[in-house]
Scaffold this active site. Structure first.
Site, PDB file in Angstrom:
ATOM      1  N   ASP A   1      -3.657  -1.515  -2.090  1.00 47.32           N
ATOM      2  CA  ASP A   1      -4.815  -1.891  -1.259  1.00 47.32           C
ATOM      3  C   ASP A   1      -6.137  -1.352  -1.815  1.00 47.32           C
ATOM      4  O   ASP A   1      -7.193  -1.978  -1.665  1.00 47.32           O
ATOM      5  CB  ASP A   1      -4.630  -1.476   0.207  1.00 47.32           C
TER       6      ASP A   1
ATOM      7  N   SER B   1       0.807  -1.224   0.000  1.00 51.31           N
ATOM      8  CA  SER B   1       0.000   0.000   0.000  1.00 51.31           C
ATOM      9  C   SER B   1       0.840   1.273   0.000  1.00 51.31           C
ATOM     10  O   SER B   1       0.741   2.104   0.911  1.00 51.31           O
ATOM     11  CB  SER B   1      -0.937  -0.017   1.197  1.00 51.31           C
TER      12      SER B   1
ATOM     13  N   ARG C   1       7.896   6.190  -3.799  1.00 48.18           N
ATOM     14  CA  ARG C   1       8.279   6.856  -2.552  1.00 48.18           C
ATOM     15  C   ARG C   1       7.575   6.150  -1.411  1.00 48.18           C
ATOM     16  O   ARG C   1       6.550   5.498  -1.607  1.00 48.18           O
ATOM     17  CB  ARG C   1       7.890   8.343  -2.568  1.00 48.18           C
TER      18      ARG C   1
HETATM   19  C1  BGC Z   1      -0.307   5.109  -0.029  1.00 44.45           C
HETATM   20  C2  BGC Z   1      -1.288   4.412  -0.937  1.00 44.45           C
HETATM   21  C3  BGC Z   1      -2.240   3.575  -0.123  1.00 44.45           C
HETATM   22  C4  BGC Z   1      -2.893   4.424   0.956  1.00 44.45           C
HETATM   23  C5  BGC Z   1      -3.846   3.629   1.820  1.00 44.45           C
HETATM   24  C6  BGC Z   1      -1.038   5.867   1.050  1.00 44.45           C
HETATM   25  O1  BGC Z   1      -0.118   6.414   1.941  1.00 44.45           O
HETATM   26  O2  BGC Z   1       0.483   6.021  -0.762  1.00 44.45           O
HETATM   27  O3  BGC Z   1      -0.596   3.598  -1.859  1.00 44.45           O
HETATM   28  O4  BGC Z   1      -3.208   3.042  -0.971  1.00 44.45           O
HETATM   29  O5  BGC Z   1      -1.899   4.989   1.764  1.00 44.45           O
HETATM   30  O6  BGC Z   1      -3.213   2.606   2.488  1.00 44.45           O
END
Ligand code: BGC
Length: 683
Positions: free
Chosen positions: A352, A299, A314
Site C-alpha cells: 500500500d 499490505s 509474516r
Molecule cells: C504492514 C505493511 C503495510 C502497513 C500499512 C504493516 O503492518 O507490514 O506492509 O504497508 O502495515 O498498511
C-alpha cells in the site's frame, strides 16, 4: 453524595433569572407571573427545592405590598449573586461555588501549572470547551486529574530522543539495503520509476489492508485526475485468523465477483458468454481478450521477486494464517479468481505504501516527483525512491532477484518500517507498551508499529484506562468526584463493556476524545456511554481520557516524524538543492486514518521534524506532505497498467479492453521499462 454536586451543578443563569424577575417585579399593574422559565432537561434537587419554595413562600407577592417573608428569598438570591460576581471569582477555582461560562478564557491552559511542561502543553493544545477546566474543584477531581497527568507524562518523547531515533533509523535503513533479514526489511519492489500524470486507461485493483478489503476500478484520465468506483467490506475477524489461506482468499475473490457484477455487469456477462461458447466449441482455446489487469495491494511484508510475484514473510496487524507464510500471495488470489471464472489477471503485486507513492506522484502538483509514500493507519510503513547503487543486497540475491531494469538508476524500496528497532534500543517504552506487546500475537515484532498505528493506539489507551479503573485511589468512572452528574445518574461501567476486552477500544475514539470541544466534553461522554458501556461519565472523567488520548497520539506523531526525517536525510534530498523552490520541494504522500483524522497529527509531526538539527525549520518547510486518499488502489492500478503494457509489448495481438477504454498514451517510458522483463503474467 457530596454537597459540591448540588452547588456546583447550579447554573448561575437560573439564579440570575430568578433575581432579575424579583427585581423587575412591578409594584402596581397586572400581577406578575411568578412561573419560572420553562426548564428543560433533568432537574437538580436544588432547583426543585427552589421551585417549591417559590410556590409556597412567594404567594404573598400577590398582595399589593410585599411582606417581609417574601423579601427574604429575594434578598438571599441577590446576596448570592453579589457574592458570585464580586467575591468568588477572586478565590482559587476549587473554592468557587459557581462557575461563569462566559466570557470563555483565552485558551485551555490550566491556571495552576500541570504535572510537567509536557502535560501542561497537552492541555494548552487541546481544543477549548465550555465550561472550561471543570475539574480540580473537589479533592476527588484533583486526584483523578493528577493520576491522568502522571500516565500522560509517560508518553513524553523529548527532542533528544527524537534525534537518537533518527540516527538509529538511518543506520537500520542502511543495514536493510545491504543484507537480507535485517530489522528494516528494505524490500526491493521492482518498480523503478514513478508516473507523471499523463497515463490513461481503465484498471482494476484490490486492496487487502488491515481492516477492510477494497475492490475498485479506476479510470485514469491522463491529466493527473482519475475516477474511482469502489466497494469496501470489513474483513470478518475469523478470517483474519482462518485455518487456511483458502478461506481468506476465496472470500476476497467472491468480493471481486460481486463488484464486477454490480459495476461492470456488461463486461462480466459478455465474458461469461464467451467462456461458455469457447468451452462448447471443441478444440477452441479460450482467449484472454477482455481480461482486466488487476493490481493487488497486499499490505503485509512480502519478499518480492518480481512485479506480480512475492512470498509472504509474516503477517501483521492481527492477521495470523500460518499456512500462507512463505507462499506467493498473487498465486493464491489468482487461483481463487480462476475458480470463479472471473476475467481477471493479477498483474501486479503492490504494497500500500508503494501504491500511495505512485498515486501521489500521479496527482501531486508541479513537476517534483514524490520521494516517499507513507501509511499511518491500521498499520504504518513507508516506501521511498532509493538509488539502485545503494541497494547492494540485490546483487547478493543472485538469480532469485530476477532481472532489474537499471535505466533510471532508482527503485522504490518498501522499508517495512513497522519493525524498526524491534530490539528496543531507542524506542520509548511504557509499561502499557510492554503488556500490549506481550499479549499480542507477534511479541517482539513490529515494535515501531505498536507505538504508532491505529491497530494499537486504542489498545494502549484501553490499558491506561484500565490501570486507572483498577486503582482504588483513582476515581475514574466512579460517582464520587463528579460535579456534573445529577444525583440520579450513577456512573457505572457495564460488566460487558468493551473496555474489558482486548482491543475493545477503537483508535477512532482517541481522535474523538483528543479533538472534543463540545460543552462539558459531551461528545466524549456520549461515545463512552454508547460505544463503551460507561454510563454517566462526568466531564472530569472525559477530561482525563482526553488528556491521555492526546499524549498517546502526540507520541505517535513524533515517532512518525523519526521515520520521515530518516528517509529525507538518508536520501540526501535536503542537501541536493537547485536553488529553485519548486524543484527543491520534497514531496511526501500519506494516507491512513491517523494522519487524516487524528487532531494535530501533522502539526506534532512537523514540530518534531524541526527539532531534528539537520532538518531544522528551513528543512521542514521544504517538506510538502499531501494526503493521497485511497492512493494505494490507484497506485496499484498504475502499476497494473505498466504491467499490462509490458505484456502487450510482448504480444501485440493481445490487446486489453481496459487499455481500449481510453488508450494509454503518454505512459511514462521509464515506468514501462521498470518492470522485470523476465516475468510473464499468468492467464
Ligand atoms: C504492514 C505493511 C503495510 C502497513 C500499512 C504493516 O503492518 O507490514 O506492509 O504497508 O502495515 O498498511
Amino acid at each position: 453524595m457530596s454537597v459540591w454536586r448540588y452547588t456546583s451543578g447550579l447554573n448561575a443563569d437560573v439564579v440570575r433569572h430568578w433575581v432579575d424577575r424579583v427585581a423587575a417585579a412591578p409594584t402596581k399593574g397586572p400581577k406578575p407571573s411568578l412561573e419560572p422559565a420553562p426548564h428543560t432537561g433533568r432537574e437538580l434537587p436544588f432547583l426543585r427545592e427552589l421551585h417549591s419554595q417559590k410556590q409556597s413562600k412567594f404567594t404573598p407577592w400577590k398582595l399589593a405590598l410585599p411582606s417581609p417573608t417574601t423579601l427574604v428569598p429575594a434578598v438571599l438570591l441577590l446576596l448570592i449573586l453579589v457574592l458570585q460576581l464580586a467575591v468568588f471569582p477572586r478565590l482559587p477555582s476549587h473554592y468557587q461555588l459557581f462557575r461563569s461560562s462566559s466570557p470563555p478564557p483565552p485558551n485551555s491552559c490550566p491556571s495552576v501549572p500541570a504535572y510537567n511542561p509536557f502535560v501542561q502543553e497537552l492541555y494548552c493544545r487541546a481544543p477549548q470547551y465550555t465550561p472550561n477546566r471543570l475539574y480540580r474543584q473537589t479533592p476527588h477531581s484533583m486526584a483523578l486529574a493528577a493520576a491522568a497527568e502522571r500516565i500522560a507524562a509517560e508518553f513524553e518523547y523529548p527532542k533528544e530522543q527524537v534525534q537518537k531515533g533518527v540516527t538509529a533509523f538511518m543506520r537500520q535503513m542502511d543495514e536493510g539495503l545491504q543484507v537480507q533479514g535485517a530489522t528494516l526489511s528494505q524490500i526491493p519492489t521492482y518498480v523503478t520509476a514513478v508516473p507523471n500524470g499523463t497515463e490513461k486507461g481503465l484498471y482494476m485493483a484490490v486492496d487487502l489492508g488491515g481492516t477492510n478489503f477494497r475492490v475498485c476500478s479506476i479510470q485514469l484520465h491522463g491529466n493527473s485526475t482519475f475516477s474511482l468506483t469502489q466497494s469496501k467490506v470489513k474483513i470478518p475477524g475469523d478470517l483474519m485468523t482462518a485455518k487456511t489461506s483458502h478461506e481468506l482468499f476465496s472470500f476476497l475473490a467472491k468480493q471481486v465477483e460481486t463488484f464486477l457484477k454490480t459495476h461492470h455487469g456488461e463486461h462480466y456477462s459478455s465474458h461469461v458468454e464467451r467462456r461458455k461458447k469457447s468451452s462448447m466449441l471443441s478444440g477452441e482455446s479460450y482467449s484472454d481478450e477482455d481480461v482486466f489487469s488487476l493490481g493487488f495491494t497486499f499490505s503485509f511484508p512480502v519478499q518480492q521477486y518480481g512485479i506480480n510475484k512475492g512470498t509472504l514473510i509474516r503477517w501483521t496487524k492481527g492477521f495470523d494464517i500460518p499456512d500462507a507464510v512463505g507462499k506467493d500471495v498473487c498465486a493464491l488470489l489468482q487461483k481463487e479468481l480462476d475458480a470463479l471464472h472471473l476475467p481477471i489477471r493479477v498483474a501486479a503485486l503492490v504494497n500500500d505504501t508503494v501504491g500511495t507513492l505512485m498515486a501521489r506522484s500521479y496527482t501531486s502538483p508541479g513537476k517534483t516527483g514524490t520521494l516517499l509514500g507513507a501509511i499511518f493507519g491500521t498499520g504504518t510503513n513507508g516506501a521511498y525512491v532509493e538509488k539502485l547503487s545503494r541497494l547492494t543486497k540485490l546483487a547478493k540475491m543472485g538469480p532469485e532477484a530476477g532481472d532489474v531494469e537499471t535505466s533510471t538508476g532508482e527503485m522504490i524500496v518498501n522499508t517495512e518500517w513497522g519493525s524498526f528497532d524491534n530490539h528496543l534500543s531507542v524506542l520509548p517504552t511504557t509499561s502499557f507498551d510492554r503488556t500490549l506487546d506481550a499479549a499480542s500475537n507477534n511479541p517482539g515484532i513490529q515494535m515501531f508499529e505498536k507505538r504508532i498505528s491505529g491497530m494499537f493506539l486504542g489498545e494502549i489507551l484501553r490499558r491506561c484506562l484500565l490501570a486507572l479503573i483498577h486503582d482504588p485511589s483513582t476515581p475514574l468512572f466512579t460517582d464520587e468526584h463528579s460535579n456534573q452528574n445529577d444525583m440520579h445518574s450513577t456512573t457505572n461501567i457495564h460488566d460487558d463493556s468493551p473496555l474489558y476486552r482486548p482491543h475493545g477500544l477503537d483508535t477512532s475514539f482517541l481522535s474523538i476524545a483528543s479533538g472534543d470541544a463540545s460543552p462539558g466534553l459531551k461528545v466524549t461522554r456520549q461515545a463512552l456511554d454508547i460505544e463503551y458501556g460507561v454510563s454517566a461519565a462526568s466531564a472530569e472523567d472525559a477530561e482525563a481520557v482526553r488528556l491521555i488520548s492526546s499524549a498517546i497520539g502526540k507520541r505517535a506523531a513524533r515517532l512518525s516524524a523519526v521515520a520521515i526525517a530518516a528517509v529525507v536525510l538518508s536520501t540526501g534530498k535536503l542537501t541536493n538543492t537547485t536553488g529553485n523552490a519548486d524543484d527543491d520541494t520534497i514531496d511526501i504522500g500519506v494516507d491512513g486514518s491517523l494522519v487524516e483524522f487524528y487532531p494535530n497529527f501533522e502539526d506534532y509531526l512537523r514540530e518534531a521534524l524541526r527539532e531534528v538539527p539537520s532538518i531544522g525549520p528551513a528543512g521542514e518547510q521544504r517538506i510538502r506532505i499531501g494526503i493521497a486518499k485511497d492512493g494505494s488502489g490507484v497506485g496499484a492500478a498504475l502499476i497494473a497498467l505498466v504491467a499490462e503494457r509490458e505484456r502487450a509489448g510482448g504480444n501485440a495481438s493481445a490487446a486489453s479492453p481496459s487499455s481500449g477504454a481510453g488508450g494509454e498514451g503518454g505512459l511514462l517510458q521509464s515506468v514501462l521499462s521498470s518492470l522485470n522483463r523476465n516475468l510473464r503474467i499468468r492467464v
